[in-house]
Design a protein around this motif. Structure first.
Motif, PDB file in Angstrom:
ATOM      1  N   GLY A  71      31.322  18.523  75.542  1.00 10.49           N
ATOM      2  CA  GLY A  71      30.388  18.720  76.654  1.00 10.49           C
ATOM      3  C   GLY A  71      30.944  18.089  77.918  1.00 10.49           C
ATOM      4  N   ARG A  72      30.750  18.781  79.048  1.00  8.62           N
ATOM      5  CA  ARG A  72      31.277  18.273  80.324  1.00  8.62           C
ATOM      6  C   ARG A  72      30.200  18.310  81.404  1.00  8.62           C
ATOM      7  NH1 ARG A  72      35.168  23.316  82.318  1.00  8.62           N
ATOM      8  NH2 ARG A  72      33.814  24.960  81.508  1.00  8.62           N
ATOM      9  N   VAL A 105      25.430  15.155  83.525  1.00 14.92           N
ATOM     10  CA  VAL A 105      24.435  14.222  82.991  1.00 14.92           C
ATOM     11  C   VAL A 105      25.017  13.375  81.849  1.00 14.92           C
ATOM     12  CG1 VAL A 105      22.146  14.061  81.913  1.00 14.92           C
ATOM     13  CG2 VAL A 105      22.588  15.814  83.625  1.00 14.92           C
ATOM     14  N   VAL A 106      25.788  14.019  80.970  1.00 17.67           N
ATOM     15  CA  VAL A 106      26.292  13.296  79.788  1.00 17.67           C
ATOM     16  C   VAL A 106      27.827  13.353  79.681  1.00 17.67           C
ATOM     17  CG1 VAL A 106      26.064  12.907  77.313  1.00 17.67           C
ATOM     18  CG2 VAL A 106      24.177  13.992  78.533  1.00 17.67           C
ATOM     19  N   CYS A 163      36.059  18.308  75.744  1.00 17.02           N
ATOM     20  CA  CYS A 163      36.010  19.722  75.324  1.00 17.02           C
ATOM     21  C   CYS A 163      34.765  20.389  75.896  1.00 17.02           C
ATOM     22  CB  CYS A 163      35.960  19.831  73.808  1.00 17.02           C
ATOM     23  SG  CYS A 163      37.344  19.055  72.987  1.00 17.02           S
ATOM     24  N   LEU A 182      38.821  24.093  68.890  1.00 14.44           N
ATOM     25  CA  LEU A 182      37.861  22.988  68.939  1.00 14.44           C
ATOM     26  C   LEU A 182      37.875  22.144  67.656  1.00 14.44           C
ATOM     27  CD1 LEU A 182      35.639  21.830  70.836  1.00 14.44           C
ATOM     28  CD2 LEU A 182      33.996  23.155  69.526  1.00 14.44           C
ATOM     29  N   ALA A 238      27.642  16.394  72.857  1.00 14.05           N
ATOM     30  CA  ALA A 238      26.571  16.651  73.836  1.00 14.05           C
ATOM     31  C   ALA A 238      26.705  18.084  74.324  1.00 14.05           C
ATOM     32  CB  ALA A 238      26.664  15.676  75.010  1.00 14.05           C
ATOM     33  N   ILE A 239      26.399  19.043  73.431  1.00  8.42           N
ATOM     34  CA  ILE A 239      26.595  20.453  73.789  1.00  8.42           C
ATOM     35  C   ILE A 239      25.289  21.239  73.848  1.00  8.42           C
ATOM     36  CG2 ILE A 239      28.983  20.605  73.000  1.00  8.42           C
ATOM     37  CD1 ILE A 239      28.011  21.875  70.417  1.00  8.42           C
ATOM     38  N   GLY A 240      24.219  20.659  73.358  1.00  2.76           N
ATOM     39  CA  GLY A 240      22.927  21.361  73.427  1.00  2.76           C
ATOM     40  C   GLY A 240      22.823  22.521  72.445  1.00  2.76           C
ATOM     41  N   PHE A 280      25.304  22.179  65.403  1.00  6.36           N
ATOM     42  CA  PHE A 280      26.552  22.935  65.591  1.00  6.36           C
ATOM     43  C   PHE A 280      27.727  22.313  64.830  1.00  6.36           C
ATOM     44  CE2 PHE A 280      30.447  23.986  67.874  1.00  6.36           C
ATOM     45  CZ  PHE A 280      30.306  25.334  68.133  1.00  6.36           C
ATOM     46  N   VAL A 282      24.374  13.182  70.852  1.00  7.88           N
ATOM     47  CA  VAL A 282      23.496  13.063  72.032  1.00  7.88           C
ATOM     48  C   VAL A 282      22.433  14.162  72.036  1.00  7.88           C
ATOM     49  CG1 VAL A 282      23.467  12.879  74.567  1.00  7.88           C
ATOM     50  CG2 VAL A 282      25.469  12.108  73.315  1.00  7.88           C
ATOM     51  N   GLY A 283      22.712  15.250  71.359  1.00  9.20           N
ATOM     52  CA  GLY A 283      21.813  16.417  71.393  1.00  9.20           C
ATOM     53  C   GLY A 283      20.428  16.105  70.859  1.00  9.20           C
ATOM     54  N   HIS A 331      16.903  18.468  69.788  1.00  6.52           N
ATOM     55  CA  HIS A 331      16.255  19.786  69.692  1.00  6.52           C
ATOM     56  C   HIS A 331      14.956  19.642  68.922  1.00  6.52           C
ATOM     57  CE1 HIS A 331      20.154  21.454  70.911  1.00  6.52           C
ATOM     58  NE2 HIS A 331      20.635  20.500  70.140  1.00  6.52           N
ATOM     59  N   ASP A 385      22.822  17.853  67.812  1.00  7.99           N
ATOM     60  CA  ASP A 385      23.890  18.855  67.853  1.00  7.99           C
ATOM     61  C   ASP A 385      24.747  18.793  66.590  1.00  7.99           C
ATOM     62  OD1 ASP A 385      23.055  19.580  70.381  1.00  7.99           O
ATOM     63  OD2 ASP A 385      24.629  18.477  71.438  1.00  7.99           O
ATOM     64  N   GLY A 434      18.667   8.727  71.969  1.00 16.17           N
ATOM     65  CA  GLY A 434      17.435   8.950  72.745  1.00 16.17           C
ATOM     66  C   GLY A 434      16.813   7.688  73.330  1.00 16.17           C
ATOM     67  N   THR A 457      18.356   5.743  76.575  1.00 10.79           N
ATOM     68  CA  THR A 457      18.321   6.191  77.968  1.00 10.79           C
ATOM     69  C   THR A 457      17.333   5.347  78.785  1.00 10.79           C
ATOM     70  OG1 THR A 457      18.921   8.403  77.263  1.00 10.79           O
ATOM     71  CG2 THR A 457      17.948   8.230  79.439  1.00 10.79           C
TER      72      THR A 457
HETATM   73  P1  NAP Z   1      24.360  21.026  79.269  1.00 14.05           P
HETATM   74  O1  NAP Z   1      24.226  20.675  80.705  1.00 14.05           O
HETATM   75  O2  NAP Z   1      23.793  22.312  78.760  1.00 14.05           O
HETATM   76  O3  NAP Z   1      25.917  20.977  78.919  1.00 14.05           O
HETATM   77  C1  NAP Z   1      26.397  21.386  77.674  1.00 14.05           C
HETATM   78  C2  NAP Z   1      27.883  21.230  77.643  1.00 14.05           C
HETATM   79  O4  NAP Z   1      28.334  21.600  76.350  1.00 14.05           O
HETATM   80  C3  NAP Z   1      28.627  22.129  78.644  1.00 14.05           C
HETATM   81  O5  NAP Z   1      29.678  21.403  79.234  1.00 14.05           O
HETATM   82  C4  NAP Z   1      29.162  23.265  77.786  1.00 14.05           C
HETATM   83  O6  NAP Z   1      30.412  23.786  78.206  1.00 14.05           O
HETATM   84  C5  NAP Z   1      29.377  22.558  76.456  1.00 14.05           C
HETATM   85  N1  NAP Z   1      29.293  23.499  75.339  1.00 14.05           N
HETATM   86  C6  NAP Z   1      28.300  24.380  75.076  1.00 14.05           C
HETATM   87  N2  NAP Z   1      28.583  25.068  73.949  1.00 14.05           N
HETATM   88  C7  NAP Z   1      29.764  24.589  73.483  1.00 14.05           C
HETATM   89  C8  NAP Z   1      30.570  24.897  72.374  1.00 14.05           C
HETATM   90  N3  NAP Z   1      30.231  25.853  71.490  1.00 14.05           N
HETATM   91  N4  NAP Z   1      31.716  24.193  72.206  1.00 14.05           N
HETATM   92  C9  NAP Z   1      32.085  23.234  73.077  1.00 14.05           C
HETATM   93  N5  NAP Z   1      31.347  22.893  74.164  1.00 14.05           N
HETATM   94  C10 NAP Z   1      30.199  23.569  74.365  1.00 14.05           C
HETATM   95  O7  NAP Z   1      23.728  19.888  78.346  1.00 14.05           O
HETATM   96  P2  NAP Z   1      23.546  18.295  78.605  1.00 14.05           P
HETATM   97  O8  NAP Z   1      22.522  18.066  79.655  1.00 14.05           O
HETATM   98  O9  NAP Z   1      24.860  17.640  78.700  1.00 14.05           O
HETATM   99  O10 NAP Z   1      22.864  17.897  77.207  1.00 14.05           O
HETATM  100  C11 NAP Z   1      23.517  18.083  75.980  1.00 14.05           C
HETATM  101  C12 NAP Z   1      22.544  17.739  74.854  1.00 14.05           C
HETATM  102  O11 NAP Z   1      22.147  16.376  74.995  1.00 14.05           O
HETATM  103  C13 NAP Z   1      21.244  18.539  74.881  1.00 14.05           C
HETATM  104  O12 NAP Z   1      20.822  18.761  73.551  1.00 14.05           O
HETATM  105  C14 NAP Z   1      20.262  17.622  75.582  1.00 14.05           C
HETATM  106  O13 NAP Z   1      18.923  17.851  75.202  1.00 14.05           O
HETATM  107  C15 NAP Z   1      20.733  16.282  75.092  1.00 14.05           C
HETATM  108  N6  NAP Z   1      20.421  15.154  75.998  1.00 14.05           N
HETATM  109  C16 NAP Z   1      19.839  14.059  75.439  1.00 14.05           C
HETATM  110  C17 NAP Z   1      19.533  12.981  76.233  1.00 14.05           C
HETATM  111  C18 NAP Z   1      18.926  11.766  75.604  1.00 14.05           C
HETATM  112  O14 NAP Z   1      18.958  11.606  74.430  1.00 14.05           O
HETATM  113  N7  NAP Z   1      18.358  10.881  76.311  1.00 14.05           N
HETATM  114  C19 NAP Z   1      19.796  13.018  77.604  1.00 14.05           C
HETATM  115  C20 NAP Z   1      20.427  14.138  78.144  1.00 14.05           C
HETATM  116  C21 NAP Z   1      20.731  15.215  77.315  1.00 14.05           C
HETATM  117  P3  NAP Z   1      30.600  24.555  79.611  1.00 14.05           P
HETATM  118  O15 NAP Z   1      30.650  23.480  80.651  1.00 14.05           O
HETATM  119  O16 NAP Z   1      31.882  25.287  79.455  1.00 14.05           O
HETATM  120  O17 NAP Z   1      29.403  25.465  79.767  1.00 14.05           O
END
Ligand code: NAP
Length: 283
Positions: free
Chosen positions: A164-165, A168-169, A187, A194, A207-209, A213, A228-229, A231, A244, A265, A268
């Motif tokens: 994840g890039r 936020v994370v 990545c 991968l 952290a890919i959402g 996965f 970090v994910g 759902h 995730d 979680g 944060t």
């Molecule tokens: P996001 O903005 O949707 O970013 C997801 C990242 O994952 C993107 O960089 C994307 O690549 C990459 N990605 C998606 N599918 C992939 C795959 N198949 N293989 C490799 N990389 C992949 O999400 P986010 O805000 O960083 O959050 C990620 C997760 O963390 C979510 O589940 C969210 O709910 C959770 N989260 C939790 C907290 C907490 O616990 N407090 C806080 C924030 C987020 P591209 O850049 O190429 O699209």
């Protein structure tokens, strides 16, 4: 047998430490106050804010909520933030995201004075992160590193793979790990091979959402996994909360792993509270 990195327990320890600090400051007549800005009427945000407020109350930091109608203009919101920047009784400012589409989020976040930007997303704080200087850094990313450190996991020279890039994370956690002398591979959705890259990880941060996965075919034996994910969904009327990472498939190959819920979680809000206490150092 793997070890669980218990974010609930670690964050509780942090909250207790902060509570002591906060009470010491109160004895010196130094009261800490954070203003939380909510634009619009999102019910999910309100539940989240109510939970956050309980932790502020526990630590002893004042939590003031400012609510605005979604019709507020960008100019009006900026003027409110400038007022709060100049208010000596306000230590910290937090804007709930997302904002309505009529408002440019970056413009708003950048108007928050960097010494009050406890969420760590202003350009100045992100710049400090890149330069390895002090500042407030994005809370979830910092929470990941804090979980590792408080589990006595040495980051020096470790191969860390971050999936994840996002701003936020993924990006901030990668820089934080780099600043801790880890060797970091980032990545994303366009990354080739991968699985092979993930298998090189001593520490895998996911952290890919994408729910469940990562399974056991992505990790080497003894890996440390931080998920970090988060759902939440229903399966045959049963509420499911997962990350995730497919915990049941992966855990037995790991040395340490975070559960979901109860891993990253709770960290944060703990990091947000830590930043609020640290605003005292900036006075
Ligand atoms: P996001 O903005 O949707 O970013 C997801 C990242 O994952 C993107 O960089 C994307 O690549 C990459 N990605 C998606 N599918 C992939 C795959 N198949 N293989 C490799 N990389 C992949 O999400 P986010 O805000 O960083 O959050 C990620 C997760 O963390 C979510 O589940 C969210 O709910 C959770 N989260 C939790 C907290 C907490 O616990 N407090 C806080 C924030 C987020 P591209 O850049 O190429 O699209």
């Amino acid at each position: 047998m793997y070890n669980i990195i218990d974010g609930n327990q670690i964050s509780k320890v942090i909250l207790d430490e902060l509570k002591v600090k906060c009470s010491d400051y109160l004895k010196l007549n130094k009261k800490i106050c954070m203003v939380d800005i909510l634009v619009g009427d999102d019910e999910a945000s309100k539940v989240y804010i109510e939970n956050k407020k309980k932790k502020f109350d526990y630590v002893g930091i004042e939590f003031k909520q400012l609510c605005f109608d979604s019709s507020i203009s960008e100019k009006e919101l900026i003027s409110k933030i400038e007022e709060l920047n100049n208010d000596d009784t306000v230590n910290a400012i937090f804007v709930e995201l997302p904002l309505p589409g009529t408002i440019n989020e970056k413009n708003i976040i950048d108007k928050i004075a960097s010494n009050k930007d406890v969420d760590g997303f202003s350009v100045k704080n992100l710049g400090a992160l890149l330069q390895g200087n002090t500042g407030f850094f994005p809370c979830t990313a910092e929470g990941v590193v804090e979980l590792l450190k408080r589990s006595n996991i040495d980051l020096n020279g470790k191969n860390c793979v971050v999936l994840g890039r996002s701003n936020v994370v993924g990006k901030p956690v990668s820089i934080l790990l780099l600043n801790e002398n880890a060797t970091v591979t980032i990545c994303h959705s366009k990354t080739k091979n991968l699985k092979e890259i993930c298998k090189t990880a001593d520490i895998l941060i996911v952290a890919i959402g994408k729910a469940k996965f990562i399974d056991d075919t992505y990790v080497k034996d003894g890996v440390i996994v931080i998920d970090v994910g988060i759902h939440r969904f229903y399966e045959q009327d049963k509420k499911i909360v997962c990350g995730d990472v497919d915990f049941d498939k992966v855990a037995n190959k790991t040395s340490y792993i975070t559960p979901v819920p109860g891993g990253v979680g709770p960290m944060t809000v703990a990091m947000l509270l830590k930043h609020c206490i640290e605003t005292i150092n900036n006075e």
